[in-house]
Design an enzyme around this catalytic site. Structure first.
Site, short mmCIF file in Angstrom:
data_model
loop_
_atom_site.label_atom_id
_atom_site.label_comp_id
_atom_site.label_asym_id
_atom_site.label_seq_id
_atom_site.Cartn_x
_atom_site.Cartn_y
_atom_site.Cartn_z
N TYR A 49 0.84 -1.20 0.00
CA TYR A 49 0.00 0.00 0.00
C TYR A 49 0.87 1.25 0.00
O TYR A 49 1.81 1.39 0.79
CB TYR A 49 -0.92 0.04 1.22
CG TYR A 49 -1.66 1.36 1.36
CD1 TYR A 49 -2.77 1.62 0.57
CD2 TYR A 49 -1.20 2.35 2.21
CE1 TYR A 49 -3.44 2.84 0.65
CE2 TYR A 49 -1.86 3.59 2.30
CZ TYR A 49 -2.97 3.81 1.51
OH TYR A 49 -3.61 5.03 1.58
N ARG A 81 -13.22 31.54 47.08
CA ARG A 81 -13.09 30.36 47.94
C ARG A 81 -12.83 29.08 47.14
O ARG A 81 -12.16 28.16 47.62
CB ARG A 81 -14.39 30.22 48.75
CG ARG A 81 -14.40 29.07 49.70
CD ARG A 81 -15.56 29.12 50.68
NE ARG A 81 -16.74 29.82 50.24
CZ ARG A 81 -17.96 29.26 50.16
NH1 ARG A 81 -18.13 27.99 50.47
NH2 ARG A 81 -19.00 29.99 49.80
N ASN A 94 2.05 11.91 6.19
CA ASN A 94 1.06 11.11 6.89
C ASN A 94 1.42 11.03 8.38
O ASN A 94 2.26 10.25 8.78
CB ASN A 94 1.00 9.71 6.28
CG ASN A 94 -0.23 8.92 6.70
OD1 ASN A 94 -0.18 7.72 6.89
ND2 ASN A 94 -1.34 9.59 6.84
N GLU A 145 -11.91 7.00 4.10
CA GLU A 145 -11.56 7.53 5.42
C GLU A 145 -12.86 8.03 6.06
O GLU A 145 -13.19 9.20 6.03
CB GLU A 145 -10.53 8.64 5.26
CG GLU A 145 -9.24 8.12 4.63
CD GLU A 145 -8.33 9.21 4.09
OE1 GLU A 145 -8.66 10.40 4.26
OE2 GLU A 145 -7.31 8.86 3.48
N TYR A 177 -17.66 32.23 45.82
CA TYR A 177 -17.08 31.06 45.16
C TYR A 177 -15.84 31.41 44.33
O TYR A 177 -14.89 30.64 44.28
CB TYR A 177 -18.11 30.42 44.23
CG TYR A 177 -19.18 29.60 44.91
CD1 TYR A 177 -19.32 29.58 46.29
CD2 TYR A 177 -20.06 28.83 44.16
CE1 TYR A 177 -20.31 28.84 46.90
CE2 TYR A 177 -21.06 28.09 44.75
CZ TYR A 177 -21.19 28.09 46.12
OH TYR A 177 -22.16 27.34 46.72
N PHE A 202 -2.11 7.16 12.29
CA PHE A 202 -2.31 8.53 11.83
C PHE A 202 -3.56 9.17 12.42
O PHE A 202 -3.74 10.38 12.32
CB PHE A 202 -2.43 8.56 10.30
CG PHE A 202 -3.43 7.54 9.79
CD1 PHE A 202 -4.78 7.73 9.97
CD2 PHE A 202 -3.00 6.39 9.16
CE1 PHE A 202 -5.70 6.79 9.53
CE2 PHE A 202 -3.91 5.45 8.71
CZ PHE A 202 -5.27 5.65 8.89
N HIS A 227 -1.67 17.31 -2.38
CA HIS A 227 -2.25 17.40 -1.04
C HIS A 227 -1.96 18.73 -0.36
O HIS A 227 -2.51 19.01 0.70
CB HIS A 227 -1.73 16.26 -0.16
CG HIS A 227 -2.37 14.93 -0.45
ND1 HIS A 227 -2.57 14.46 -1.72
CD2 HIS A 227 -2.88 13.98 0.39
CE1 HIS A 227 -3.15 13.28 -1.67
NE2 HIS A 227 -3.35 12.96 -0.41
#
Length: 638
Positions: free
Chosen positions: A58, A356, A217, A496, A353, A409, A105
């Site tokens: 791949y 405190r 990646n 994906e 508050y 990834f 990309h």
């Protein structure tokens, strides 16, 4: 590799956040561990051998994502098409695959990341590739390191990563410069990537098997943003404690809520640490736990308010109310302990508050920060690309036993840690704004002037609008706190189908740190004004008492019985007791660390006696916080 700066030795296994910050700030260079480079070479050689055997791998001999089922052919089919692809004519198909992966990309949009983010991304990518499970060649990795060391900062637009498969698009903007494409900064000047390489004496790289995938990646963008954000938040958590301690001193508040034995009963680490820090910051304060009757309330200054020239210079008058015997029924034990004078402090044993509960709230932020640190520290030395190369796998039967497609990834570990911080940041900002609001509101500020100004002529607004700005920032932070990680948008034709959105998450956290810093700065600005008033009002009362004439102090008491009233003798006795208590007191002052912090602020910003243009003050205090200029020098930093 010759460098003029000290170097961080990267080996893929021991990078820490402190060293990454040094690299991000260009204080250090990188040096590559020879042993790690041998691991890198071994994995690259293994891949080359498998390619020669024509094994289907791949991202090496197949396409990517939804093209994973397509094996690369022996020659280009498109060579027979008109025009072909002249950019890749001299490349093999395997080289073209890696080249195209990067250049197609690099499609992020928006303003470029700051240089420190990009340098951190480069360092992270180099470090993870040194683990020797990515298939990159040592020569390519060394070129990437030289690009970092010689000051080439790729232009990486901020938006475009979905956080799985890693930060593909932003990392492609890093890698494309290595190929001679894209854009980069050198010495702050933006230029084409090829020119940037040439300017520092580097040549473009031609990618080999899996190198494009190794370079783009991974989780480097979200990790870089996360590490930088956590570093900011460490400072801001400490500074928020310091601002809170100054506010507590400004209120002449109560310290019992911070005691060690209290927090031993609910020992969340951040809570225990915050309580200890507040105790450290306020150590030595003579304002905390002061008796109620000692604290006068503010009264507008009038020309006849004081007698001596020194007192005439004061910017306020002071006052108490007398509680006559007829109003003490059922409260006899209280008035046996405290004198019957109501000044600035309410007769209640606990603070609001926002004062405190500082350990519980600030502490929870610290715990969220600790969780993020745990995740970041693991990720810094993790392998986050795909597929993973295991050249030393035992008894492999198929190539799939040594080149394994997995999901490292996927940014969800980082995304959820950043989601936690996104929720925490508005909380810390909110409690800071509540303290600021309490300081300026005359109904809640325990005797300080409204909006922290004398306003003798009803023309002054004082610190009123400072709180508006803080409120606007808190609202903005709250509306940005929605977790990006809960909304996955599938990509790559559903190959994906679940992504982390961790890059957005980490970028949001880094951006939100700036507004949190502004809120804390505004609290500091306001608390310094309040502290001046509180300290000076108490010391004015002490000086008045030390004059030796209790009648002068009695003039500051409202509703005192008339001279002929039956209770007059008791009033005179009790006001004498108040005079003696004040006269015998030492100078009223905040804790030593708070005093040092207050002094640093006053070096840059004067007390505001009457309304003035405040934009310069606000710009100054926010800049002091942004540059981390405010230090007290204690072991904890503040």
């Amino acid at each position: 590799m010759t460098v003029s700066r000290p170097a961080v030795l990267l080996d893929g296994q021991s990078l820490c956040r402190a060293d990454l910050l040094r690299l991000a700030r260009a204080e250090y260079a990188v040096e590559l561990c020879p042993k790690a480079l041998r691991r890198v070479a071994k994995a690259a050689d293994f891949l080359a051998e498998q390619v020669q055997r024509q094994e289907p791998i791949y991202g090496v001999t197949t396409g990517f994502g939804s093209n994973a089922d397509r094996l690369l052919g022996a020659h280009r089919a498109r060579d027979e098409l008109p025009g072909g692809n002249p950019q890749c004519n001299d490349m093999t198909l395997l080289e073209e695959l890696q080249h195209n992966l990067v250049v197609t990309h690099a499609v992020c949009v928006g303003d470029p990341f700051a240089a420190e983010v990009v340098r951190a991304m480069l360092a992270i990518r180099i470090n993870t590739l040194l683990r020797g499970h990515s298939g990159i060649r040592p020569s390519t990795l060394q070129s990437l390191a030289e690009m970092l060391n010689r000051g080439v900062v790729p232009v990486v637009p901020q938006k475009g990563s979905v956080g799985a498969s890693g930060d593909l698009a932003p990392l492609s903007h890093l890698a494309i410069v290595l190929l001679g494409g894209g854009e980069a900064f050198v010495d702050g000047q933006r230029m084409p990537g090829a020119d940037a390489l040439a300017k520092v004496g580097l040549s473009p790289v031609r990618l080999s098997f899996k190198e494009g995938l190794a370079l783009n990646n991974g989780t480097a963008q979200m990790l870089a943003c996360g590490v930088l954000a956590v570093d900011h938040l460490h400072y801001l958590c400490d500074l928020a404690d310091a601002a809170a301690a100054m506010t507590l001193d400004g209120f002449a508040g109560r310290s019992s809520a911070f005691r060690t034995e209290v927090h031993a009963l609910r020992p969340h680490p951040g809570q225990v640490a915050t309580a200890a820090h507040i105790r450290e910051l306020t150590a030595g304060s003579s304002l905390l736990d002061i008796a109620y009757h000692m604290v006068p309330r503010f009264k507008p200054w009038l020309a006849d308010a004081w007698q001596s020239p020194d007192q005439q210079a004061l910017r306020f008058d002071i006052a108490w109310d007398y509680v006559p015997p007829s109003q003490r029924h059922g409260r006899e034990s209280f008035y046996a302990r405290f004198l019957p004078f109501k000044g600035g402090k309410k007769h209640q044993p606990q603070d609001a508050y926002c004062l405190r509960c500082m350990p519980q709230v600030h502490g929870a932020i610290r715990d969220a920060l600790a969780q993020a640190e745990r995740v970041l520290d693991i990720e810094l030395n993790a392998v986050t690309d795909n597929p993973l190369v295991f050249p030393d796998a035992e008894n492999p039967r198929y190539i799939e036993d040594q080149v394994i497609s997995a999901g490292h990834f996927h940014g969800m570990p980082l995304a959820l840690a950043m989601s936690y911080l996104k929720a925490a940041i508005p909380v810390l900002a909110s409690i800071s704004e509540r303290r600021l609001n309490k300081l300026v509101d005359p109904a809640t500020n325990d005797g300080l002037p409204a909006f922290l100004t004398g306003n003798e002529d009803a023309t002054d607004s004082g610190f009123m609008i400072v709180q508006y700005t803080a409120a606007a920032l808190v609202n903005d932070l709250a509306t940005r706190a929605h977790p990006a990680s809960v909304y996955s948008v599938p990509t790559s034709a559903n190959a994906e189908d679940h992504v982390s959105m961790g890059a957005n998450e980490a970028r949001h956290v880094l951006e939100m740190c700036a507004d949190l810093a502004h809120v804390v700065a505004l609290e500091l600005y306001t608390a310094a004004q309040a502290l001046d008033f509180r300290q000076d009002m108490l010391n004015a009362a002490r000086h008045l008492a030390q004059s030796g004439d209790w009648r002068r102090l009695a003039e500051k008491v409202s509703n005192a019985p008339a001279t002929e009233h039956p209770a007059r003798a008791q009033f005179e006795k009790e006001v004498q007791s108040l005079t003696e208590a004040l006269a015998s007191s030492d100078d009223f002052h905040p804790g030593a660390a708070v005093a040092r912090l207050h002094a640093q602020i006053r070096q840059h910003i004067d007390f505001m006696r009457a309304d003035r243009a405040m934009d310069g003050d606000v710009q100054c205090i926010t800049q002091l916080v942004a540059t981390r200029a405010l230090r007290v020098g204690m072991q904890s930093g503040f």
